[in-house]
Motif scaffolding. Sequence first.
Motif, short mmCIF file in Angstrom:
data_model
loop_
_atom_site.label_atom_id
_atom_site.label_comp_id
_atom_site.label_asym_id
_atom_site.label_seq_id
_atom_site.Cartn_x
_atom_site.Cartn_y
_atom_site.Cartn_z
N CYS A 337 21.53 6.14 98.40
CA CYS A 337 22.40 6.20 97.22
C CYS A 337 23.37 7.36 97.38
O CYS A 337 22.97 8.53 97.26
CB CYS A 337 21.56 6.36 95.95
SG CYS A 337 22.54 6.37 94.43
N ILE A 341 28.14 8.93 92.13
CA ILE A 341 28.50 7.63 91.52
C ILE A 341 28.15 7.66 90.04
O ILE A 341 26.99 7.82 89.66
CB ILE A 341 27.76 6.47 92.22
CG1 ILE A 341 28.14 6.41 93.69
CG2 ILE A 341 28.09 5.16 91.52
CD1 ILE A 341 27.41 5.33 94.46
N VAL A 343 28.17 5.82 86.26
CA VAL A 343 28.20 4.52 85.58
C VAL A 343 28.00 4.73 84.10
O VAL A 343 27.45 5.76 83.66
CB VAL A 343 27.10 3.57 86.13
CG1 VAL A 343 27.45 3.10 87.52
CG2 VAL A 343 25.75 4.26 86.11
N VAL A 375 22.66 1.52 97.25
CA VAL A 375 23.68 1.51 96.21
C VAL A 375 25.05 1.47 96.88
O VAL A 375 25.35 2.28 97.75
CB VAL A 375 23.56 2.75 95.31
CG1 VAL A 375 24.66 2.73 94.24
CG2 VAL A 375 22.18 2.79 94.65
N GLU A 377 29.23 1.25 96.04
CA GLU A 377 30.25 1.42 95.01
C GLU A 377 31.51 0.66 95.41
O GLU A 377 32.06 0.85 96.49
CB GLU A 377 30.56 2.91 94.82
CG GLU A 377 31.59 3.16 93.72
CD GLU A 377 31.89 4.65 93.54
OE1 GLU A 377 32.43 5.02 92.50
OE2 GLU A 377 31.57 5.42 94.48
N GLU A 381 32.95 -2.12 90.14
CA GLU A 381 31.53 -2.28 89.87
C GLU A 381 30.68 -1.56 90.90
O GLU A 381 31.16 -1.15 91.96
CB GLU A 381 31.16 -3.77 89.85
CG GLU A 381 31.33 -4.46 91.18
CD GLU A 381 30.99 -5.94 91.12
OE1 GLU A 381 30.81 -6.47 90.01
OE2 GLU A 381 30.90 -6.56 92.19
N VAL A 382 29.42 -1.40 90.52
CA VAL A 382 28.44 -0.77 91.40
C VAL A 382 27.33 -1.78 91.65
O VAL A 382 26.82 -2.40 90.71
CB VAL A 382 27.87 0.51 90.77
CG1 VAL A 382 26.77 1.08 91.65
CG2 VAL A 382 28.97 1.53 90.54
N LYS A 452 24.46 -5.91 89.62
CA LYS A 452 25.85 -5.47 89.58
C LYS A 452 26.19 -4.97 88.20
O LYS A 452 25.96 -5.66 87.20
CB LYS A 452 26.77 -6.61 89.99
CG LYS A 452 26.58 -7.07 91.42
CD LYS A 452 27.53 -8.20 91.79
CE LYS A 452 27.31 -8.63 93.24
NZ LYS A 452 28.22 -9.73 93.63
N LYS A 455 31.71 -0.37 86.28
CA LYS A 455 31.77 1.10 86.32
C LYS A 455 32.22 1.67 84.98
O LYS A 455 31.88 2.83 84.66
CB LYS A 455 32.74 1.54 87.43
CG LYS A 455 32.25 1.22 88.84
CD LYS A 455 33.22 1.68 89.90
CE LYS A 455 33.36 3.22 89.89
NZ LYS A 455 34.22 3.67 90.99
#
Length: 456
Positions: A337, A341, A343, A375, A377, A381-382, A452, A455
Amino acid sequence: MLDRLSFRIGSLFFILLIAVLSFFYLLLYSNLVNDRVGEVFESVLDRGNAHSAVLGDYFNPTTLEHVALMEESANYSVVITDREQQIIEQSNQVSQKMREVISREVSNKQNGSTVFDDWANSTFIATVSPIVHNDKLLGYVYMFADTNYIQGLVQNLQKQFLVIGGISLLITLVIVLLLSRLITLPVRQMKDATTQLREGKEHVPLQVYRRDELGELAKAISGLSTDLTRLKKERNDFLSSISHELRTPLTYVKGYAEIAQRSTISETERAAYLDIIRQEVEALTRMIQQLFDLAKLDSNQFEISRREVLLCDVIKQVVDRVTPAFEANGHKLQINCPGGIEVFIDPDRFNQVMWNVLDNARKYLSDQGTVKVEVIENVEEVCINVQDNGIGIEKEALKHLFTRFYRVEKSRSRKTGGTGLGLAIVKEIIDAHQGTISIESELGEGTFVSIKLPKY
């Protein structure tokens, strides 16, 4: 009877049809009466014009007498006057009412016309035709016709219309009754179907071939019947699962508690039994919490408090919790990861999502199995991908994984058994975050879970 829909619809149709038919019957009757009466007036006027034409050429006592004699045997009376409207010849006795009509001023000096047309309230009608010779007015021919003929004609029309109206009324009543029953038949069938559903009958048959609103309603009731059957089955499965899941840990708790109370066992054994009791209580606690979450989802009270968080921190918290369980069975848990990041999620609810996904992956791992969390990015979306090399899931079971109470492991073993609620709750939480979750799997090769999240 009076409260039935068929009676109300039939009554409404009947009243409307009777109103429309009455209007057109009255219009037709009025036109027919006017036409027939008009024909009588024209006949009388034509007769008077014929006499005036003859007298215009032969205005002498002989001709005057001849005209009077002609009308004595007919249903008409003729009165001939000079141009000052003084009577000079007549076919019948002249009444006072006739003299009043004769004494009136003649408005049309050239052509014949009707001078008295009150046939409904009088015993006669009257026309006047001027006697003209070489454009010189010589006198007038008054024709009087008895109104009994006209009134008899009108009465005959009234009788015919009453008979036709009665027949039309009877036919209309029969048609309205048939149509109202035909229209309300699907409604009665649907009412019977809903009554059968209420009484617990499954798969209620309904004709859904109609394309109107009643057809849509029939389809909706058929769909409701199917849904109720499915829900009943799910409820029974749920009660069966819950009764088993509650009975098993409670049996263990009761049994090991009785053993732990014995004075003949060692402290080491007592501690082991108490540890088993603790594990079973934890399993019961998790199950009850899932039931509470499910109840909140059904009542729309499942709160989502979203905020900006670092995704890796949330995932790491879950990994720290489940790592001891992985290591205890010789399994590996790997995570990739990238830091930073962010979210927009509810960290507590997403923690619940990741715990369920990782715990499910651990339960179905084979010996020396591995679970990888990655993970990725993207721009909007992540993606959180969870890959394991466990025993896999059959294709037929994949489409039911997010169905409430569905269990891949039907044996409900203590190792892999569950309530079938975990993934259903996971799906609801992901949907509440406007995200998606999908699962792919091959028997003997492992399972791939993809989550999914937007973000922003």
